[in-house]
Each structure stands twice: as C-alpha cells, then as structure tokens.
Design an enzyme around this catalytic site. Structure first.
Site, mmCIF file in Angstrom:
data_model
loop_
_atom_site.group_PDB
_atom_site.id
_atom_site.type_symbol
_atom_site.label_atom_id
_atom_site.label_comp_id
_atom_site.label_asym_id
_atom_site.label_seq_id
_atom_site.Cartn_x
_atom_site.Cartn_y
_atom_site.Cartn_z
ATOM 1 C CG ASN A 196 -0.386 -0.078 2.644
ATOM 2 O OD1 ASN A 196 0.572 0.726 2.814
ATOM 3 N ND2 ASN A 196 -0.918 -0.681 3.377
ATOM 4 C CG LEU A 197 0.962 6.121 -0.938
ATOM 5 C CD1 LEU A 197 1.902 6.057 -1.902
ATOM 6 C CD2 LEU A 197 0.007 7.222 -1.042
ATOM 7 C CD GLU A 199 2.162 -2.498 3.399
ATOM 8 O OE1 GLU A 199 1.671 -3.349 4.394
ATOM 9 O OE2 GLU A 199 1.966 -2.769 2.327
ATOM 10 C CG ASP A 265 -5.573 -10.354 3.652
ATOM 11 O OD1 ASP A 265 -4.286 -10.026 3.495
ATOM 12 O OD2 ASP A 265 -6.091 -10.597 4.629
#
EC number: 2.7.1.167
Length: 476
Positions: A196-197, A199, A265
């Site tokens: 995600n952004l 991370e 997920d």
C-alpha cells in the site's frame, strides 16, 4: 480500459504461504457510557470467528472458485482448530506447522453499530522457529500450483523469503508478495509486489506527486529484480508499475467504505488466481481493483465471491441496461432472477423501427419484469431477407432499440434462429409477434420443457418493415 476478461477461476490452483491468524469479532449494541471510565458499554450478543491474514487470502481464493493450498504456522490450541475447521469447510487445503507453547495469532475486535470500537491482539511472533520445515512444506505443495503468494505480516512465518522465491522461480511459478516492513530486499526476484502507499513510502521516502511515484517505483523494480509492482492507494485507487512499460492507473471503485480490514488480502488473492488462470496482468489488476471496491463495503474480514465479481464487472460496463454481450446478459439475468424477476424474451430483425415495433415491445415487456430483445446480425438478415437487407446495420438497430423504455437488454445473434441463445437464457416467457400459432414459434418446445410460457402477440395492422421498404423503393 475496457471491462477486464474474467478467466475460469476453477482452473487455478494457488499456494499461499505466510502468517495465518484468527480474526475474532464480538458484536453487540451500545447505548450507555460506563460509570467506571468514559468508555461505551457493549452488550455482546454475537461471537464470530473468521480466518485472517494468509488464511483470509486462501479463503478469498476459494470463494472465487479456485483451489487454494495454505502453509502457515500456528499454536496447538483452540484457535488453530477453529481455523482448520473454517478453512476445511471452504475446501482450502491446510498444511500447518504447529508450535507447542505459543498461541495462534488472534485479533479480537469489538463491533457496535457497524463500527469497530476496540481491537485486542493475542500473539507471540514465531521468529525463533526453524524455517526449514516451513520451506519443505512449500516445496512439496508448489509442484501442484500455478502461483505462489507470500502473505507477510511480519509475524515470523516468512523468515526465509529469498529461499521461497528461489524455489518458485526454479519451478517456473510466479511469486506475488504482500510485503511488510521498511526493507523489501527479502522479496528480491519476486514477480509482483503489492504494497500500500504507506508501505511503499516507508521504503522509498515520501511521494511528492504522480511522476515521483512512478520514478521511485520503477527504480525499486529494477533494484529488486521484480517484474511489476502494484501500489494500492486507498481512495486514489491503485497504480501498476513495470520497468519499461507505461504505468496503469485505476481509480478506486468503492461507493461506500465500511471497513478496510482484509482489503489487501482480497487484492492479492484476485491477482494470483487471475494470473494462475491465464489472465493478462492488466486484466488481473483491473479485477483486483473491482474486488477491492466490493470488499471495503463489507464489515470485517470478508471475501468476494465469483458471482459478486462478475456482477460488478458487468456493472462497470454501464447502468445494467442496454446493449450487452451474451456473457454480460447472462450475469444481468442471474442478478434479476435473484431479485425474483421474470424474464421475457423476444427476437427479430427490427431493420426499420416503426410504431408497430414500439407497441409490440411495450406489450411484450408487460408479460414479465424484464425484456430481453435478441436482434439478428447483418449476415443473418441477408440470409433471411435477401442481399438488399438490412437497411440499417446492426450497431444502429441495437442503439435505437436500447433507447426504448420497454427494452431492458439488447443482444445480437448471428444464427438463423435464436435457439442457442434461448437455451442459454431459459426465459420465463417467450414472446413472438405476428400471425403465428404457438406451435410455429421457434423454441416453443424447449421453453415449454422446463415450464416456461410461450405467447403470440399481434403487430399493428398494415405496418411492417417490408411494406415500408417497398413504399420507399416505389417512390424512388
């Protein structure tokens, strides 16, 4: 981009390896504040357990109709037994390395009025465990699978990601990683990373703008020998990056966001199943984006089923009415029938639309809840009417018919009769206009065989396409 192609998920078999956990929910109403502290009091009325983490990834795959195998680490406790029971019910193959003395990771959420009030984590990470048995289990299962997903929550199951990626590359199996932490070096050589952004920025630094994201992402792809990276960006959608190829940005699809739990997920599970089933990367990403929009509108750790995804893809193409392919039509009909609606079917050339057609279609529509209008293709009309027909090409005829209020769905067919289409649709009512008896209507035997109705309706006298064409030619 155009609507993505949905592959046959049933053909896909995917191995998921990573941190499994149990997501536990306590539901109940709250109407007062505790006298002991300024916190709400929840009267618990429902207990719910769902597989989480890597287990939720596998569950998502099973919901799509794929075969999922799951390798993970658990304690030897009730939570592990619940996980195995829930996953077995979904036909997920479980291959757990059970550790004495440590609990299965459990996350307890307290929910009231569709809001999460509190989360309690019960866990001791498995970082001290020997990674060799885990890797051996992955190696055994890998030979049967078309993709490997590494679901990393930094809980200790994936202590040897480089070794697992090497196993997959040796077997020629694509590796998809849902990464964790501030160092992506352990994922070197993977096929696709899905940070995600937050991370992503933890690794490359703050992203200033779109061009900065693209530049930093492509550099990271080169540095880590990746094939691609998909950066999920919450309300801004997601961006697919590949070295040497243009970026692909997909806007967010969720209309309402209730809970983002497990959305990552869902994204990686749809990606993996799609790629394992033979989909192109662009289609796999588009499907994952649509699935993410579905799952965040649900409360708690949830999955997306194949019918839900098909309906959402169909809805991406328009308002649920109008011109459709046969595949889109079947999805729309499935959805209508789920609402208890009766399907009416009629067909014809409809070369020049006139008042007789409009009146007939309006009457046909009243025989049920939804009207399917099947239209002869151009070649089909030439075979039936002669070389001078049609006057109007198929696309124009369908566009005009789709604009009529009485018509829900317009679909083309190229055969001389609509029987193959009838057999796919199985309408509740088959309607034909003109001077026919029921026994002369094409498809009447098939429709009656499953209890459907066949009706013949009248056209307005002295109005027909043939007569209109003759009058025009006489004037010429």
């Amino acid at each position: 981009m155009q609507n993505p192609h949905i592959p046959s998920f049933a053909q896909a078999r995917v191995l998921v390896a990573g941190d499994v956990m149990l997501d536990r929910y306590w539901h109940g109403p709250t109407s007062r504040i505790s006298p002991e502290a300024p916190v709400p009091v929840v009267r618990v009325t429902e207990l719910e357990d769902r597989p989480g983490g890597a287990a939720n990834v596998a569950l998502n795959m099973a919901a799509l109709g794929a075969r999922a195998e799951l390798v993970g680490v658990t304690g030897r406790d009730e939570a592990a037994s619940i996980l195995e029971e829930r996953l077995a019910a979904a036909e997920v193959g479980c291959h757990f390395q059970k550790v004495d003395g440590l609990p299965t990771i459990t996350k307890l959420r307290v929910i009231s009025r569709q809001q999460q009030l509190l989360r309690l984590d019960f866990e001791e990470a498995f970082h001290s465990q020997d990674p060799a048995p885990f890797a051996e289990q992955v190696k055994q299962q890998l030979v049967h699978c078309g993709a490997l997903v590494l679901s990393d929550y930094a809980k200790g199951a994936l202590r040897d990601c480089p070794g697992l990626i090497a196993l997959a590359r040796e077997a020629g199996v694509p590796v998809l990683v849902d990464p964790k932490g501030t160092d992506f070096e352990p994922y070197r050589g993977a096929t696709l990373l899905t940070p995600n952004l937050s991370e992503f920025e933890a690794v490359v630094g703050v992203v200033k703008d779109e061009q900065d994201l693209i530049a930093k992402g492509q550099q990271l792809i080169r540095d880590l020998d990746l094939q691609a990276m998909l950066v999920t960006r919450s309300e801004k959608g997601m961006t697919l990056l590949r070295d040497g190829l243009p970026e692909l940005h997909l806007p967010a699809r969720a209309r309402e966001v209730f809970d983002v739990t497990g959305a990552g997920d869902t994204v990686i599970s749809v990606l993996a199943v799609s790629l394992a089933a033979g989909a192109a990367m662009e289609d796999a990403v588009a499907l994952a984006n649509i699935a993410a929009g579905i799952v965040v509108a649900k409360l708690g750790t949830a999955v997306v089923s194949a019918p839900e995804l098909r309906r959402a893809v169909h809805q991406e193409g328009g308002s649920g009415r109008g011109v459709m392919s046969e595949a889109q039509l079947l999805i729309a009909i499935e959805d209508a029938r789920a609402q208890g609606e009766r399907i009416v079917f009629t067909n014809g050339c409809f070369d020049i639309i006139h008042a007789g057609h409009v009146g007939y279609l309006d009457t046909a529509r009243r025989q049920g809840d939804r009207l399917v209008l099947a239209v002869n293709g151009d070649e089909s009309i030439r075979r039936l009417k002669g070389p001078g027909r049609p006057i109007n090409p198929l696309e124009r005829r369908m566009a005009v018919l789709a604009a009529l209020e009485a018509v829900d769905w317009v679909v083309a067919f190229d055969t001389d009769t609509p029987e193959p289409l009838l057999e796919s649709i199985k309408p509740d009512v088959l309607v034909k206009g003109g001077d026919y008896s029921v026994d002369q209507v094409v498809g009447h035997e098939f429709v009656k065989s499953y209890g459907g109705e066949v009706k013949v309706l009248d056209f307005i006298d002295d109005i027909s396409t043939t007569k209109i064409v003759e009058r025009i030619r006489e004037k010429d």
